[in-house]
Design a protein around this motif. Structure first.
Motif, mmCIF file in Angstrom:
data_model
loop_
_atom_site.group_PDB
_atom_site.id
_atom_site.type_symbol
_atom_site.label_atom_id
_atom_site.label_comp_id
_atom_site.label_asym_id
_atom_site.label_seq_id
_atom_site.Cartn_x
_atom_site.Cartn_y
_atom_site.Cartn_z
ATOM 1 N N UNK A 126 0.855 -1.192 0.000
ATOM 2 C CA UNK A 126 0.000 0.000 0.000
ATOM 3 C C UNK A 126 0.890 1.241 0.000
ATOM 4 N N UNK A 127 1.499 1.585 -1.129
ATOM 5 C CA UNK A 127 2.406 2.731 -1.164
ATOM 6 C C UNK A 127 1.669 4.036 -0.890
ATOM 7 N N UNK A 169 -1.515 -21.158 2.551
ATOM 8 C CA UNK A 169 -1.503 -20.697 1.161
ATOM 9 C C UNK A 169 -1.287 -19.186 1.177
ATOM 10 N N UNK A 170 -0.094 -18.760 0.795
ATOM 11 C CA UNK A 170 0.302 -17.351 0.866
ATOM 12 C C UNK A 170 0.475 -16.817 -0.547
ATOM 13 N N UNK A 171 -0.032 -15.626 -0.799
ATOM 14 C CA UNK A 171 0.151 -15.010 -2.113
ATOM 15 C C UNK A 171 0.607 -13.570 -1.958
ATOM 16 N N UNK A 172 1.227 -13.086 -3.008
ATOM 17 C CA UNK A 172 1.536 -11.668 -3.173
ATOM 18 C C UNK A 172 0.391 -11.068 -3.986
ATOM 19 N N UNK A 173 -0.325 -10.102 -3.386
ATOM 20 C CA UNK A 173 -1.484 -9.509 -4.069
ATOM 21 C C UNK A 173 -1.122 -8.189 -4.745
ATOM 22 N N UNK A 174 0.164 -8.001 -5.025
ATOM 23 C CA UNK A 174 0.587 -6.813 -5.751
ATOM 24 C C UNK A 174 0.498 -5.559 -4.901
ATOM 25 N N UNK A 175 0.467 -4.413 -5.563
ATOM 26 C CA UNK A 175 0.362 -3.123 -4.880
ATOM 27 C C UNK A 175 -0.948 -2.434 -5.241
ATOM 28 N N UNK A 176 -1.526 -1.760 -4.270
ATOM 29 C CA UNK A 176 -2.625 -0.842 -4.571
ATOM 30 C C UNK A 176 -2.025 0.470 -5.049
ATOM 31 N N UNK A 177 -2.779 1.196 -5.853
ATOM 32 C CA UNK A 177 -2.286 2.464 -6.381
ATOM 33 C C UNK A 177 -2.426 3.574 -5.352
ATOM 34 N N UNK A 183 -4.921 12.423 -0.580
ATOM 35 C CA UNK A 183 -4.844 11.429 0.486
ATOM 36 C C UNK A 183 -6.123 10.611 0.566
ATOM 37 N N UNK A 184 -7.273 11.279 0.553
ATOM 38 C CA UNK A 184 -8.534 10.571 0.710
ATOM 39 C C UNK A 184 -8.771 9.550 -0.380
ATOM 40 N N UNK A 185 -8.452 9.887 -1.631
ATOM 41 C CA UNK A 185 -8.659 8.951 -2.731
ATOM 42 C C UNK A 185 -7.738 7.745 -2.601
ATOM 43 N N UNK A 186 -6.526 7.973 -2.102
ATOM 44 C CA UNK A 186 -5.605 6.861 -1.886
ATOM 45 C C UNK A 186 -6.131 5.932 -0.797
ATOM 46 N N UNK A 187 -6.604 6.506 0.313
ATOM 47 C CA UNK A 187 -7.134 5.677 1.395
ATOM 48 C C UNK A 187 -8.328 4.857 0.918
ATOM 49 N N UNK A 188 -9.174 5.464 0.087
ATOM 50 C CA UNK A 188 -10.326 4.737 -0.431
ATOM 51 C C UNK A 188 -9.916 3.541 -1.273
ATOM 52 N N UNK A 189 -8.932 3.729 -2.154
ATOM 53 C CA UNK A 189 -8.465 2.613 -2.991
ATOM 54 C C UNK A 189 -7.789 1.543 -2.152
#
Length: 422
Positions: A126-127, A169-177, A183-189
């Motif tokens: 979650x960058x 069973x462990x996976x890498x779910x990538x990164x969220x944008x 800030x608010x739009x990032x927290x929502x995503x």
């Protein structure tokens, strides 16, 4: 014919023989009448188009505000059966040649992959870079490349002897944008991606950016489980209970207070551990006491000892569904130099690893985040990343033990406690 039309005709004619592209300049927009416009923050409205002149609390977004958060169109992808994808070419996944995923785990791209793979734990980046110190946005990818001699996919815990890579069973779910400007739009995503993990039945491990990630964690927890159906354990050198939102509703300095203000979590389900940084107003502690937060400042650990104080924390959270928010600066900067806001006098790396493992054994933990790691401040061996990696592995060991029916947080395998030689 006007002089301008003559020039355009000559240019057009010349391109027939030279192959040049004709450039026609657009007309300049009309000059705005600034003096007659309403004032916003003491300026003409056209100079601050992101402010609504009729409502100073409204921020207007441009038409392309979701550009950073638009999901990729997968309609042209090759058809495949849903499920995790193993990205590795070789069985031994040394970091110098392995495809960089968290713990060398397979990759899941969609909620369908999570469900089809019957995933137990999904690790997601979650960058975000909204802390003034900066650099936390690089943490998610940095944690995929841990510079140690260990192979990424080997997972026997040295304290409990459980092999979490085989049990789970462990996976890498990538990164969220991240929308770097909102800030608010990032927290929502981020909350949306965390909810996808929870909805699949998996536990979420998030490698956050700044501590605003905690707000996204609360949003996902209440979205999935409903209000007042979880507790949070907040590890931090700082209180993070500011009453000022700076116009953003929430941020890394007030996430759990914001969750309480919204009625999402009970005051007695707020637990905070490790605070020691200087603060500007004693009323912050008053707020913690008034709402019933069960807090443990470092002076309590100093006066009563780690064992007694940590045992008290375990008793207070026992039986609760947990969201854990671990600001890495809860650990002493001697062990983790690469944090945004270092503060001396924190936990040792061993204590941090132990606390995370024991919570995962004892409690039903739905989500844990590791926040405020800034690779830009780390040492040349990236020791902060290694400590976070070991905490993550300790957490997985705890989850694996709990899956096997072991819920005693003090459990250790006898073979690591006694060599057996008479």
């Amino acid at each position: 014919m006007s002089k301008l039309s003559s020039i355009k005709t000559l240019l057009a004619a010349s391109t027939m023989y030279t192959g040049l592209t004709m450039i026609v300049l657009a007309e300049d927009p009309a000059s705005p009448d600034l003096q007659s416009q309403p004032k916003v923050d003491g300026l003409p409205a056209d100079l601050v188009p992101w402010r609504d002149p009729n409502n100073p609390n409204v921020i207007i977004l441009d038409d392309d505000s979701k550009a950073f958060l638009t999901r990729r169109d997968r309609s042209e992808d090759l058809e495949r059966t849903p499920g995790p994808i193993n990205m590795q070419r070789y069985a031994e996944q040394w970091s110098k040649w392995a495809f960089p995923t968290y713990l060398g785990a397979p990759v899941a791209l969609t909620p369908e992959d999570l469900k089809a793979g019957e995933v137990d734990v999904a690790i997601v980046g979650l960058p975000s870079d909204f802390n003034p110190s900066g650099g936390q946005g690089w943490a998610a990818n940095q944690m995929r490349i841990i510079r140690t001699i260990d192979t990424a996919n080997k997972g026997v815990d040295p304290h409990t002897h459980v092999n979490y890579m085989k049990e789970l069973n462990i996976v890498d779910y990538g990164n969220a944008a991240q929308n770097p400007f909102q800030l608010g739009m990032s927290l929502g995503e981020h909350a949306r991606v965390l909810t996808e993990i929870l909805d699949s039945g998996a536990i979420a491990i998030a490698i956050g950016g700044d501590h605003g990630t905690e707000a996204a964690g609360h949003m996902a927890m209440v979205n999935h489980f409903g209000p007042k159906n979880y507790a949070t354990v907040h590890f931090d050198a700082h209180q993070d209970v500011y009453d000022t939102s700076l116009g953003a509703f929430t941020h890394g300095g007030r996430a759990r207070r914001w969750a309480w203000e919204n009625g999402w979590i009970k005051g007695k389900d707020l637990h905070s551990v490790g605070m020691r940084s200087p603060y500007g107003d004693p009323k912050l502690v008053d707020w913690q006491r008034e709402v019933g937060e069960q807090y443990h400042y470092m002076p309590e650990f100093e006066r009563n000892g780690f064992e007694e104080t940590w045992k008290k924390v375990l008793e207070e959270v026992k039986g609760k569904r947990l969201h854990i928010s671990f600001d890495v600066d809860a650990i002493d900067p001697a062990h983790v130099p690469g944090v945004s806001n270092p503060d001396p006098g924190g936990f040792t790396a061993l204590e941090a690893i132990r606390m995370v493992r024991e919570l995962a054994i004892q409690n039903d933990v739905a989500m844990i985040e590791f926040d405020e790691y800034s690779p830009l401040y780390d040492d040349t061996h990236y020791n902060t990343a290694i400590v976070i990696d070991r905490m993550m592995r300790a957490f997985l060991a705890g989850v694996a033990l709990r899956k096997k029916g072991i819920t005693d947080p003090n459990y250790m395998d006898p073979v690591v406690l006694d060599h057996g030689v008479k």
